[in-house]
Design a protein around this motif. Sequence first.
Motif, PDB file in Angstrom:
ATOM      1  N   ASN A   8     -64.307  57.774  17.257  1.00 41.76           N
ATOM      2  CA  ASN A   8     -65.404  58.420  17.974  1.00 41.76           C
ATOM      3  C   ASN A   8     -66.565  57.487  18.277  1.00 41.76           C
ATOM      4  O   ASN A   8     -67.549  57.913  18.871  1.00 41.76           O
ATOM      5  CB  ASN A   8     -65.931  59.627  17.181  1.00 41.76           C
ATOM      6  CG  ASN A   8     -64.960  60.801  17.226  1.00 41.76           C
ATOM      7  OD1 ASN A   8     -64.149  60.902  18.145  1.00 41.76           O
ATOM      8  ND2 ASN A   8     -65.046  61.677  16.241  1.00 41.76           N
ATOM      9  N   PRO A  10     -68.842  54.928  20.249  1.00 38.11           N
ATOM     10  CA  PRO A  10     -68.997  54.813  21.702  1.00 38.11           C
ATOM     11  C   PRO A  10     -68.179  53.686  22.324  1.00 38.11           C
ATOM     12  O   PRO A  10     -67.741  53.795  23.469  1.00 38.11           O
ATOM     13  CB  PRO A  10     -70.505  54.557  21.854  1.00 38.11           C
ATOM     14  CG  PRO A  10     -71.131  55.163  20.648  1.00 38.11           C
ATOM     15  CD  PRO A  10     -70.130  54.955  19.547  1.00 38.11           C
ATOM     16  N   GLY A  13     -64.960  54.672  23.988  1.00 39.26           N
ATOM     17  CA  GLY A  13     -64.984  55.730  24.994  1.00 39.26           C
ATOM     18  C   GLY A  13     -64.209  55.386  26.250  1.00 39.26           C
ATOM     19  O   GLY A  13     -63.426  56.200  26.762  1.00 39.26           O
ATOM     20  N   THR A 236     -71.938  60.666  28.530  1.00 35.79           N
ATOM     21  CA  THR A 236     -70.667  60.167  29.047  1.00 35.79           C
ATOM     22  C   THR A 236     -70.580  58.646  29.032  1.00 35.79           C
ATOM     23  O   THR A 236     -69.520  58.094  29.281  1.00 35.79           O
ATOM     24  CB  THR A 236     -70.443  60.642  30.496  1.00 35.79           C
ATOM     25  OG1 THR A 236     -71.473  60.104  31.341  1.00 35.79           O
ATOM     26  CG2 THR A 236     -70.478  62.168  30.570  1.00 35.79           C
ATOM     27  N   SER A 238     -70.907  54.752  27.392  1.00 37.33           N
ATOM     28  CA  SER A 238     -70.774  54.025  26.131  1.00 37.33           C
ATOM     29  C   SER A 238     -71.595  52.742  26.139  1.00 37.33           C
ATOM     30  O   SER A 238     -71.454  51.921  25.241  1.00 37.33           O
ATOM     31  CB  SER A 238     -69.297  53.680  25.878  1.00 37.33           C
ATOM     32  OG  SER A 238     -68.784  52.895  26.947  1.00 37.33           O
TER      33      SER A 238
END
Length: 256
Positions: A8, A10, A13, A236, A238
Amino acid sequence: MNFRTFINQPKWGILLKVIPLTAIFCLTKWFIHQRHWEMGKSDSQIGSLLAAVTFILAFVLTATLNDYRASEDMPDQIVNAVETIQDTNLLIAARQPDYDPTLLTQGLAELLNSVLLCLKQNKPFLRVENAATNLNQLLVPLSKFCEAPLISRIQGEQAKVRLIAARIQRIRDTEFLAPAYPLLHILLIAASVAMLTTFTDDFSTNLLVTGFLFTSFMYLLLLIYDLENPFEYNGTSSADINLSSIEQSYHRLDRG
């Protein structure tokens, strides 16, 4: 750190967005191979196309990274300007017992809070301009106790905050590399179609190599999109610019 926390983070992502696309690409290539729909064998021309895509991606990514690096220290520049004003505010308060620095301190806290609201909640940047302008009234009591050079210095820091806020707004609201995207998209589509419809003697190796190439191309494309707007803060991205310095300074000033 457990596996879920690790995934999880970033930094993963973009890769997590690309993996489903890679799976679709590999399944499509396998289906085309099973149907014998390949249109030709991979040759030097296909290699030239892939090299062109790599070159354009590297060029656009380099330009985007340069803009991103220029954006990284903008929050720190705002904090530095505000803290410089606060230093002068506290200096005069220490020299002049009759001067109360509280109002200006709260005004500076409001200025930082307006920057955070504009970035994190997408409020109009007019809030920052208004907060910076409101400092003028708060500087009137200070001007009675300090010399003109100090007031000029404070006004210079006000101007710096306005300038940096305007630059942040321009970066957030403008796609500087938009004209380069049509060519990049055309080349990526052409390269993807070429990788799907050409074959080599060893299908498994071809599938593995083209899968890695497709993953790399899509990853870099999404990374470019992410880096081009480092002030999104919509959950949304990263690669958003860190605002912790502004948050820390705001809380410190807000506590007085």
